[in-house]
Scaffold this motif. Structure first.
Motif, short mmCIF file in Angstrom:
data_model
loop_
_atom_site.label_atom_id
_atom_site.label_comp_id
_atom_site.label_asym_id
_atom_site.label_seq_id
_atom_site.Cartn_x
_atom_site.Cartn_y
_atom_site.Cartn_z
N GLN A 371 0.83 -1.20 0.00
CA GLN A 371 0.00 0.00 0.00
C GLN A 371 0.87 1.26 0.00
O GLN A 371 0.57 2.24 -0.70
N MET A 372 1.93 1.24 0.78
CA MET A 372 2.82 2.40 0.84
C MET A 372 3.52 2.63 -0.49
O MET A 372 3.66 3.77 -0.95
N LEU A 373 3.96 1.54 -1.12
CA LEU A 373 4.61 1.66 -2.43
C LEU A 373 3.65 2.21 -3.47
O LEU A 373 4.00 3.08 -4.28
N ALA A 374 2.41 1.70 -3.46
CA ALA A 374 1.42 2.19 -4.44
C ALA A 374 1.11 3.66 -4.22
O ALA A 374 0.87 4.40 -5.19
N PHE A 375 1.13 4.11 -2.99
CA PHE A 375 0.83 5.50 -2.70
C PHE A 375 2.00 6.43 -3.01
O PHE A 375 1.82 7.55 -3.52
N LEU A 376 3.22 5.98 -2.73
CA LEU A 376 4.38 6.87 -2.83
C LEU A 376 5.03 6.88 -4.22
O LEU A 376 5.69 7.85 -4.56
N LYS A 377 4.87 5.83 -5.00
CA LYS A 377 5.56 5.77 -6.29
C LYS A 377 5.21 6.91 -7.24
O LYS A 377 6.08 7.42 -7.96
N PRO A 378 3.93 7.34 -7.30
CA PRO A 378 3.65 8.48 -8.18
C PRO A 378 4.33 9.78 -7.75
O PRO A 378 4.53 10.67 -8.58
N TRP A 379 4.70 9.87 -6.48
CA TRP A 379 5.27 11.11 -5.96
C TRP A 379 6.79 11.04 -5.82
O TRP A 379 7.47 12.07 -5.95
N LEU A 380 7.29 9.85 -5.56
CA LEU A 380 8.73 9.71 -5.33
C LEU A 380 9.30 8.67 -6.28
O LEU A 380 8.61 7.77 -6.74
N ASP A 381 10.59 8.82 -6.54
CA ASP A 381 11.28 7.86 -7.41
C ASP A 381 11.80 6.71 -6.56
O ASP A 381 12.95 6.70 -6.11
N ILE A 382 10.90 5.73 -6.31
CA ILE A 382 11.26 4.59 -5.48
C ILE A 382 11.56 3.41 -6.38
O ILE A 382 10.71 2.95 -7.13
#
Length: 518
Positions: A371-382
């Protein structure tokens, strides 16, 4: 929540059954697991009960040479993890071991010698490693009875042995049952010993399902069965006790029974033999192996093993002590039933096997990770595929859930010794709020905090399944090193890390024996 989430997650696997997995488990796995578990529990209950009760009676009520020494020395096997006793026993007693080699030199054959790699071998090793649980509790029960219960029986026409079986033993039942229950829970939660013996049990099956079949769902469903077995074990003992009540009728300072000349030396030999097999011989063999391999096996990796073990144990001890302080202080301030209920519920993790906690913690962490990856990927380059998985966070959460009980018990016992008069005196001098805890409670709790920290530190040092199943890549510890070497049958190379764990385990055992004597 830390205790409930793993349990709920594991038990929730029943709500989403996978027919193909259950068909495979029911056909090829569960029959052997249930049969092996049944034999293991029956054998460990008989072995620990026989050793623990007999030695407790001798050291508590009877007088024989060495009684004072054996009264505390028989607790020392607790310092040796059961999986260490297991690989030492195999190294000594296996076909290629020194004992059978010597027998072949003397008699030409050792085929008649019992196989150590057997169900009986597993039961023997676990009984020798776990009997101190029964011994400690049963000895406390017999100390409170002393000779008085036997004298009452003799006044009614019973012999000394009849008085023991009909009066002293039934009166000590809750303590004996509690010790055997602890031993059985440890046996069901054990991973290292059964893996060394290659004995199929639920803990090894969970590990193989996760890391061998790469099926987390199969691992969780096996874990759910193990949780139900543990709960059934605890509930069974409770219902067997029923509504019976037990009272203390004597004091520990009563005179002892003086055994006859032959009986007292038999008692001394019996206690010596048990202590030798359970503690002296394993430690001596570890020392011999450690000296033999030290020059070749000790390299740059060992400081990392020790550092990782110490760091993990230290962080877990700090986390558990902090949580235990909050729980104990909350119980001090509030006596309402929700506080009592949730405080006790939070300490149930000690009854949950490490493999179950590892599965139960990993599944929700993996979900949260996604869930955290799905939320943060559009905003951060993970670029990583995980944030929490494969980190120390998962390990520490599992450790905290597993070992909160011993930490809480040590601190809560110290909290009970602080009287209301001491607290009222401090309040009358204007000390309230955080200052009250800092100036009054903390100094008086220091001994309990140190004991709790030591107990948790050593428990985490010896813990194997949680460390194996949740550690980050490259984070090998002393227990992981032991597992790797014993998996390859290299018993001598497992001696160095095992010796370090034994030395660390002696600290709480010495504290425990000193406390029991007072």
């Amino acid at each position: 929540m830390l205790t409930l989430i793993p349990l709920v997650v594991v038990l929730a696997s029943f709500l989403t059954p996978q027919p193909e997995i259950w068909k495979h488990l029911a056909q090829y796995v569960l029959p052997d697991l249930f049969l092996n578990t049944l034999w293991l529990l029956l054998g460990v209950a008989a072995g620990t009960g026989l050793l623990g009760v007999s030695l407790a009676w001798l050291t508590a009520v009877c007088e024989f040479p060495g009684r004072r020494f054996f009264s505390w020395a028989l607790v020392l096997p607790l310092a040796i993890p059961a999986y260490v006793t297991a690989f030492v026993s195999i190294g000594l007693l296996d076909f290629t071991g020194p004992l059978q080699t010597l027998l072949r030199d003397w008699f030409g054959s050792s085929a008649w010698f019992p196989r150590i790699r057997s169900t009986g071998g597993v039961i023997l090793v676990m009984s020798m490693a776990l009997f101190p649980y029964v011994y400690l509790l049963a000895r406390n029960a017999f100390l409170t009875q002393g000779k008085r219960s036997l004298e009452v029986g003799q006044s009614l026409g019973l012999s000394r042995w009849q008085g023991f079986y009909k009066i002293a033993l039934p009166m000590a039942r809750p303590w004996i049952a509690g010790g055997i229950l602890l031993a059985l829970m440890e046996a069901m939660a054990d991973f290292g010993t059964v893996s060394v013996f290659n004995y199929d049990a639920f803990t090894t099956a969970i590990y193989k399902a996760w890391f061998g079949l790469f099926s987390l769902s199969a691992a969780s469903q096996l874990a759910s069965i193990l949780v139900l077995l543990v709960l059934m074990l605890a509930l069974g003992e409770h219902f067997l006790r029923g509504d019976k009540r037990y009272n203390v009728i004597g004091k520990s300072n009563q005179s002892k029974i003086h055994l006859g000349r032959r009986s007292r030396w038999l008692a001394c030999c019996y206690a010596s033999a048990v202590l030798a097999v359970a503690f002296v011989i394993p430690v001596a063999q570890l020392l011999v192996w450690s000296v033999q391999v030290f020059a070749t096996d000790f390299d740059a990796r060992y400081p990392a093993f020790v550092w990782h073990s110490i760091l993990l144990s230290g962080m877990a001890a700090v986390l558990v002590v902090a949580a235990a302080l909050v729980l104990a202080y909350a119980l001090r301030l509030y006596k309402d039933w929700p506080t009592l209920f949730f405080a006790r519920l939070s300490t149930l993790g000690y009854a949950i096997p490490g493999t179950v906690l590892a599965v139960g913690i990993f599944i929700p962490v993996a979900w949260l990770d996604n869930q955290m990856l799905a939320f943060l990927k559009p905003w951060l380059d993970i670029k990583d595929s995980s944030i929490l998985r494969g980190t120390l966070v998962v390990m520490l959460l599992a450790y905290a859930a597993r070992f909160l009980a011993p930490g809480f018990n040590a601190i809560d016992s110290a909290m009970q010794r602080i009287t209301r008069n001491q607290e009222d005196a401090a309040r009358s001098m204007g000390v309230t709020g955080p200052a009250l805890f800092r100036q009054v409670y903390f100094p008086l709790l220091r001994g309990g905090i140190v004991s709790a920290g030591l107990l948790v530190f050593v428990d985490v040092m010896k813990e194997m399944p949680i460390t194996l199943m949740t550690r980050p890549f490259g984070w090998d510890t002393l227990s992981v090193r032991i597992f790797e070497m014993t998996s390859e049958g290299q018993w001598d190379r497992a001696a160095l890390p095992a010796m370090a764990l034994v030395l660390a385990g002696l600290i709480p055992v010495i504290l425990l024996t000193r406390q029991s004597e007072h």
